[in-house]
Scaffold this motif. Structure first.
Motif, short mmCIF file in Angstrom:
data_model
loop_
_atom_site.label_atom_id
_atom_site.label_comp_id
_atom_site.label_asym_id
_atom_site.label_seq_id
_atom_site.Cartn_x
_atom_site.Cartn_y
_atom_site.Cartn_z
N LEU A 1 14.86 -32.00 0.38
CA LEU A 1 13.58 -32.39 0.89
C LEU A 1 13.25 -31.89 2.31
N ARG A 2 14.43 -32.09 3.14
CA ARG A 2 14.11 -31.73 4.61
C ARG A 2 14.54 -30.53 4.76
N GLY A 3 15.62 -29.68 4.16
CA GLY A 3 15.88 -28.36 4.62
C GLY A 3 15.45 -27.24 3.69
N ARG A 4 15.01 -27.83 2.41
CA ARG A 4 14.59 -27.08 1.43
C ARG A 4 15.71 -25.92 0.90
N GLU A 5 16.85 -26.39 1.19
CA GLU A 5 18.10 -25.37 0.97
C GLU A 5 18.35 -25.08 -0.49
N PHE A 6 17.97 -25.71 -1.58
CA PHE A 6 18.23 -25.33 -3.08
C PHE A 6 16.83 -25.18 -3.66
N ASP A 7 16.95 -24.22 -4.68
CA ASP A 7 15.58 -24.03 -5.42
C ASP A 7 15.34 -25.26 -6.41
N VAL A 8 16.46 -25.65 -7.02
CA VAL A 8 16.33 -26.98 -7.93
C VAL A 8 17.22 -28.00 -7.53
N GLY A 9 16.66 -29.40 -7.37
CA GLY A 9 17.76 -30.08 -6.77
C GLY A 9 17.39 -31.61 -7.40
N GLU A 10 18.52 -32.32 -7.86
CA GLU A 10 18.30 -33.67 -8.40
C GLU A 10 18.04 -34.25 -7.03
N VAL A 11 16.90 -35.15 -7.18
CA VAL A 11 16.30 -36.02 -5.79
C VAL A 11 16.08 -37.31 -6.31
N SER A 12 16.12 -38.11 -5.18
CA SER A 12 15.50 -39.50 -5.43
C SER A 12 14.32 -39.60 -5.81
N SER A 13 14.05 -40.31 -6.95
CA SER A 13 12.52 -40.44 -7.44
C SER A 13 11.60 -40.87 -6.65
N SER A 14 12.09 -41.91 -5.70
CA SER A 14 11.05 -42.77 -4.78
C SER A 14 10.92 -41.66 -3.85
N SER A 15 11.69 -40.72 -3.37
CA SER A 15 11.33 -39.94 -2.17
C SER A 15 10.59 -38.83 -2.63
N TYR A 16 10.82 -38.42 -3.93
CA TYR A 16 9.99 -37.46 -4.56
C TYR A 16 8.56 -37.85 -4.60
N LEU A 17 8.40 -38.99 -5.07
CA LEU A 17 7.03 -39.66 -5.09
C LEU A 17 6.03 -39.52 -3.69
N LEU A 18 6.93 -39.70 -2.60
CA LEU A 18 6.58 -39.82 -1.35
C LEU A 18 6.14 -38.24 -0.91
N ALA A 19 7.13 -37.26 -1.33
CA ALA A 19 6.94 -35.88 -0.84
C ALA A 19 5.86 -35.60 -1.42
N ARG A 20 5.51 -35.79 -2.89
CA ARG A 20 4.07 -35.35 -3.54
C ARG A 20 3.07 -36.19 -2.95
N ASP A 21 3.00 -37.10 -2.55
CA ASP A 21 1.88 -38.06 -1.92
C ASP A 21 1.60 -37.28 -0.75
N GLN A 22 2.47 -36.82 0.20
CA GLN A 22 2.30 -36.12 1.26
C GLN A 22 2.06 -34.62 1.37
N ASP A 23 2.00 -34.12 -0.10
CA ASP A 23 1.58 -32.50 -0.50
C ASP A 23 2.92 -31.84 0.28
N MET A 24 3.96 -32.18 -0.09
CA MET A 24 5.16 -31.41 0.48
C MET A 24 5.33 -30.40 -0.70
N PRO A 25 5.84 -29.22 -0.58
CA PRO A 25 6.00 -28.13 -1.70
C PRO A 25 6.97 -28.12 -2.62
N PHE A 26 7.15 -29.39 -3.48
CA PHE A 26 7.84 -29.72 -4.42
C PHE A 26 7.22 -30.09 -5.76
N GLN A 27 7.75 -29.66 -6.81
CA GLN A 27 7.33 -30.32 -8.08
C GLN A 27 8.64 -30.76 -8.91
N ALA A 28 8.49 -31.25 -10.21
CA ALA A 28 9.51 -31.80 -10.80
C ALA A 28 9.47 -31.58 -12.33
N ILE A 29 10.54 -31.54 -13.12
CA ILE A 29 10.40 -31.73 -14.28
C ILE A 29 10.94 -32.92 -14.92
N PRO A 30 10.77 -33.45 -16.05
CA PRO A 30 11.16 -34.93 -16.61
C PRO A 30 12.63 -34.90 -16.96
#
Length: 328
Positions: free
Chosen positions: A48-77
């Protein structure tokens, strides 16, 4: 050169991804470089901070914040990590905390405020046990995966580099700790520390029977530019994760896999309570209910400013009605 899309994927070293890691399952059109040795906290930060990986298993809570702040990530279920969390609430035994409501007005430490395990526990304490999250004074050890401004009325202090929640719980500087992992005083059976719920498994079973929620900890994030440039890639990754999980679950049915005397009995108990596929992926009815609950907690606790829909948060990996089979 293979001509395939080269992607770097960072995730945990789970049995349900073994077939993907070892190459038994290969996502169509994709060449994966898999990184599985780092701990979760480091992986989430680096994605989330370094954007080092194309695909990453990530905290669901942090992902919600990232999307709420329009950071350049999406997710698959795809949800590689789930865990019930009642067993991860710890108290100092000298503080007289015997019920959840005894936490009201107390000093409670957390790994970081937005970590998924703690978000779930705060929501569970508030909705199932009547403990408002703003009735507690919070002390966070780590900085956050995604920066956020604490909402009005939230008492949140960041510990310094020399302080840690576990030692402060033992010393009595903190009354309780909510954590994502088993803390050392519990592992070493220190007399100053106990679980808030001594029979935590019974609490977790009751919680599941009441809510049908097996809490989702992590989601599978992708860089937005990958999704935009290669819109077919998320679907192929979803299919590969599904295939790897099926192989892993089949392998784990064998009681000889794990050095546990009553392993098969535990497997059968899990199946009886949680059903044949507790780690189901996709936007199933139960997953929607679980994720909508998590989004509700995040918004209610002031992490997300807007209560986003699941259709906004997750890529549609369907292939069309009645499509997606292998008939040629």
């Amino acid at each position: 050169m293979s001509g395939k899309l080269a992607l770097t994927l960072a995730c945990g070293d789970y049995e349900i991804v073994r077939a993907l890691k070892e190459g038994e399952v290969k996502p169509d059109g994709i060449e994966l470089t898999m990184l599985t040795s780092m701990d979760s906290t480091t992986r989430h930060w680096r994605f989330l901070r370094g954007r080092e990986f194309d695909v990453g298993e990530v905290s669901s809570s942090s992902y919600l914040l990232a999307r709420d702040q329009d950071m350049p990530f999406q997710a698959i279920p795809v949800f590689l990590h789930r865990r019930f969390r009642h067993g991860f609430a710890f108290v100092n035994t000298s503080k007289g905390i015997t019920t959840p409501k005894d936490l009201i007005g107390k000093r409670v430490g957390v790994k970081s405020y937005q970590v998924s395990a703690v978000l779930w526990l705060r929501g569970i304490l508030e909705h199932e046990y009547g403990v408002p999250h703003k009735s507690i004074e919070w002390f966070a050890e780590y900085d956050e995966d995604v920066e956020f401004v604490p909402p009005a009325g939230l008492k949140l202090t960041r510990l310094n580099d020399k302080q840690n929640c576990e030692d402060m719980l033992v010393s009595g500087e903190l009354d309780a700790v909510l954590h994502a992992d088993l803390i050392w005083p519990i592992v070493q059976r220190h007399p100053a520390v106990a679980r808030l719920w001594p029979d935590y498994k019974a609490e977790e079973l009751n919680y599941f029977r009441k809510t049908s929620i097996f809490p989702i900890m992590h989601v599978m994030g992708l860089k937005r530019e990958i999704v935009e440039k290669y819109p077919w890639a998320p679907i192929e990754l979803q299919k590969a994760f599904e295939a790897a999980k099926a192989i892993g679950m089949k392998r784990m049915e064998n009681p000889r896999i794990a050095p546990l005397a009553w392993y098969r009995e535990a497997w059968e108990e899990q199946e009886e309570v949680l059903g044949p596929d507790p780690w189901e992926y996709g936007m199933t009815e139960r997953n929607r209910h679980t994720l909508e609950t998590l989004v509700g907690y995040s918004h209610e606790q002031g992490l997300m400013k807007r209560k986003m829909s699941l259709d906004e948060l997750f890529i549609d990996v369907s292939q069309g009605r009645k499509r997606g089979g292998y008939r040629i």
